[in-house]
Design an enzyme around this catalytic site. Structure first.
Site, PDB file in Angstrom:
ATOM      1  N   GLY A 180       1.138  -0.706  -0.115  1.00  0.00           N
ATOM      2  CA  GLY A 180       0.174  -0.001   0.130  1.00  0.00           C
ATOM      3  C   GLY A 180       0.922   1.993   0.631  1.00  0.00           C
ATOM      4  O   GLY A 180       0.584   2.411  -0.520  1.00  0.00           O
TER       5      GLY A 180
ATOM      6  N   ASP B 232       3.897  -3.230  13.793  1.00  0.00           N
ATOM      7  CA  ASP B 232       2.953  -3.994  12.774  1.00  0.00           C
ATOM      8  C   ASP B 232       3.363  -5.419  12.102  1.00  0.00           C
ATOM      9  O   ASP B 232       4.421  -5.588  11.292  1.00  0.00           O
ATOM     10  CB  ASP B 232       3.301  -3.218  11.508  1.00  0.00           C
TER      11      ASP B 232
END
Length: 611
Positions: free
Chosen positions: A20, A133
């Site tokens: 992304g 993450d």
């Protein structure tokens, strides 16, 4: 982008993947002749100044990390409007691909992968960096089975599987911690929660929480417990299930408080064959029940199972105490000593003295650890292992060395840029005249080109200021007007410097009575010579006096003293040979006398009469 050479150094070869936030390419580093991975920030984010700044700041921080279980970052750069990070290129698959093809994993497989991930996380946490993450897509498994954590500390942009709650709190929704989902502050235990979610998925083949929307998944992380692993896979030991539930506690303070603590618990479980034990602790020694959901109805539903686990834990503790007297049923336990930073030979001796073995699994450069000394060890110090266990180590090959670039013949600007681009620092810069090189050209360097040095080496350079100017004699300016003095200097290829005006009685008004560089001194062309001019308006008279020294072969000190209305002063003091004639022009005010002394004795007196 394929075929582009970023920063004049990284040739883009092929696309690896796209996320992304960025696109990852395989590239060739022309300077070091090695394959690297280059992560390029997408255009949409490169136009966001605040995002770019965070991208660079966090990437530079992550670049300080160096560990065999982390994908190392080599460089952070910008080429025009393109922002990129250069990373270690890893052959292998990410853990998500392996989970899809091979899950559920065996217990040993899941534990071994988790231990390696936690080793890397502990190194980063000790440096003050939290990943935030952790997900299987960010864990690469090499063909040799080594797990490496990628994308450490790099800012994440929102995507289909990423969620943001509160200000600037991000994470992949299927592995996000409850505090991240609520937008609360994060710490080390945030990454530990995510590792536990990955263990759950490796062992069961399914995610801890799933739903149609990312918001629902996030809410489940906050409020619900996952389906017990033992219901999904029968061979899961209760102690392993309990360990994972501890790490997935909704309350950060009830989890393992460091990656090292969880890692050591997994090592002990694996190595000590404690699969039937019912206990796992999270830092404070408490027995943590498998279900940590605070909702009363859930606690009530699982009370019987919990009570059975606690009873079994106590019973097994008695049984274990019986069998572990002296060396015990499974062998003598030994606390692993600290060998990091030790010379490999000394480490072998120390481990042998503790009935342990050593195995070198890798060698790597290190700027912090000397050559042939140990960078890391597995298990870590203080871990409990059985006698005869092999301790795996990575040893240092010393600082990574690089060739010094040649900059002689380049301009100073180009030379300094090349030195910095090659990773070195510019040291001292000295200037000197040089007939061989044009002005502003580097004439020499130290260290010399192609010498092999470490990255922190400073390269000193010498820069030409052009051809050395010719030498000329300074003319005599005393007694001249300012205009005449300036002309005399110009004729001699010199320049007039500072001009001062002061009262003086040795010369006529508006005449030079002092020059900053004496007459006949050799200086460079265009040197500035300062002068002082008499500003007094009193009129001086001049009179010539002549005398001859006594006839002999000696050298005599000749001194002339003037007495007039201005007072008494010595106007001449020189050495002369016997028999030498002397002629002097004496300046005086109105009238007076000039006395000649030879070797201190009065030789002759002259009357001075003004105009």
């Amino acid at each position: 982008m394929i075929g582009t050479c970023l920063g004049g150094r990284y040739e883009i070869l092929e696309l690896i993947s796209e996320g992304g936030m960025a696109i990852v390419y395989k590239a060739h580093c022309q300077t070091l002749a090695r394959i690297v991975a280059v992560k390029v920030l997408k255009d949409i984010y490169s136009r966001d100044i605040s995002f770019v700044q965070r991208f660079r700041t966090e990437a530079l921080a992550a670049a300080q990390l160096s560990h065999p279980n982390l994908v190392n970052i080599y460089d952070v750069g910008q080429d025009g409007n393109v922002y990129y990070i250069v990373m270690e290129y890893i052959e292998g698959k990410n853990l998500k691909e392996l989970i899809k093809s091979d899950a559920p994993f065996t217990i040993d497989q899941a534990i071994n992968v988790s231990i390696m991930v936690l080793d890397g996380l502990h190194h980063a946490h000790e440096k003050g960096i939290i990943h935030r993450d952790i997900k299987p897509q960010n864990i690469i498994i090499t063909p040799e089975g080594i797990a490496k954590v990628a994308d450490f500390g790099i800012a994440k942009a929102p995507s289909t599987d990423t969620i943001t709650f509160g200000r600037d709190i991000q994470g992949s929704v299927h592995y996000i911690s409850p505090e991240q989902a609520k937008g609360e502050p994060t710490n080390r235990t945030t990454d530990i929660y995510s590792v536990a979610c990955i263990m759950y998925e490796m062992l069961s083949g399914v995610l801890p929480f799933e739903a149609e929307s990312t918001i629902t998944v996030a809410l489940k992380h906050i409020h619900e417990d996952p389906v017990p692993l033992s219901e999904l896979k029968e061979d899961i030991p209760p102690v392993l299930e309990n360990l994972i539930m501890v790490a997935m506690s909704k309350v950060p303070s009830q989890r393992f408080q460091s990656a090292l603590e969880m890692r050591n618990a997994l090592v002990e479980l694996r190595d000590n064959n404690t699969g039937n034990h019912q206990k796992a602790s999270a830092g404070n020694g408490r027995i943590i029940l498998p279900s940590l959901n605070p909702k009363p109805e859930v606690v009530k539903r699982k009370f019987r199972t919990t009570r059975i686990i606690v009873i079994l834990t106590i019973l097994l503790g008695f049984v274990s105490g019986f069998f572990f007297v002296n060396d015990g049923l499974f062998g003598r336990e030994i606390e692993v000593p600290e060998i990091r930073g030790s010379l490999i030979k000394d480490a072998k001796d120390l481990l042998a003295a503790n009935d342990l073995k050593i195995s070198i699994i890798a060698e790597q450069n290190s700027n912090d650890v000397a050559k042939d000394h140990i960078i890391s060890q597995n298990p870590l110090p203080s871990a409990k292992v059985k006698a005869g266990r092999t301790i795996e180590v990575i040893i240092s090959t010393g600082e990574e060395m690089f060739k010094i670039p040649g900059v002689v013949g380049l301009t100073r600007t180009d030379g300094e840029a090349l030195i910095k681009n090659e990773g070195f620092k510019v040291g001292k810069v000295n200037y000197q005249f040089d007939d061989r090189f044009a002005e502003n050209t580097i004439t020499s360097q130290s260290p010399e080109a192609n010498e092999v040095k470490s990255r922190d080496t400073k390269v000193d350079i010498r820069v030409s200021t052009g051809k050395a100017p010719n030498k000329v004699k300074v003319p005599k300016l005393i007694g001249l007007t300012q205009e005449a003095a300036e002309k005399a200097l110009t004729d001699s290829k010199l320049t007039l410097g500072v001009v001062e005006k002061k009262q003086n009685t040795t010369v006529s008004p508006d005449r030079v009575f002092y020059q900053s560089i004496d007459a006949d001194v050799l200086v460079d062309e265009q040197t500035a010579v300062g002068i002082s001019i008499n500003s007094s308006q009193s009129v001086l008279s001049y009179q010539e006096i002549k005398f001859t020294l006594p006839e002999d072969s000696k050298s005599h000190k000749v001194e002339v003293k003037v007495k007039d209305q201005q007072g008494e002063r010595i106007v001449y003091n020189e050495q002369h040979q016997g028999g030498q004639p002397v002629t002097l022009a004496i300046s005086f005010n109105k009238s007076g006398i000039a006395e000649v002394f030879i070797d201190g004795a009065n030789f002759k007196t002259f009357q001075l009469i003004g105009n």
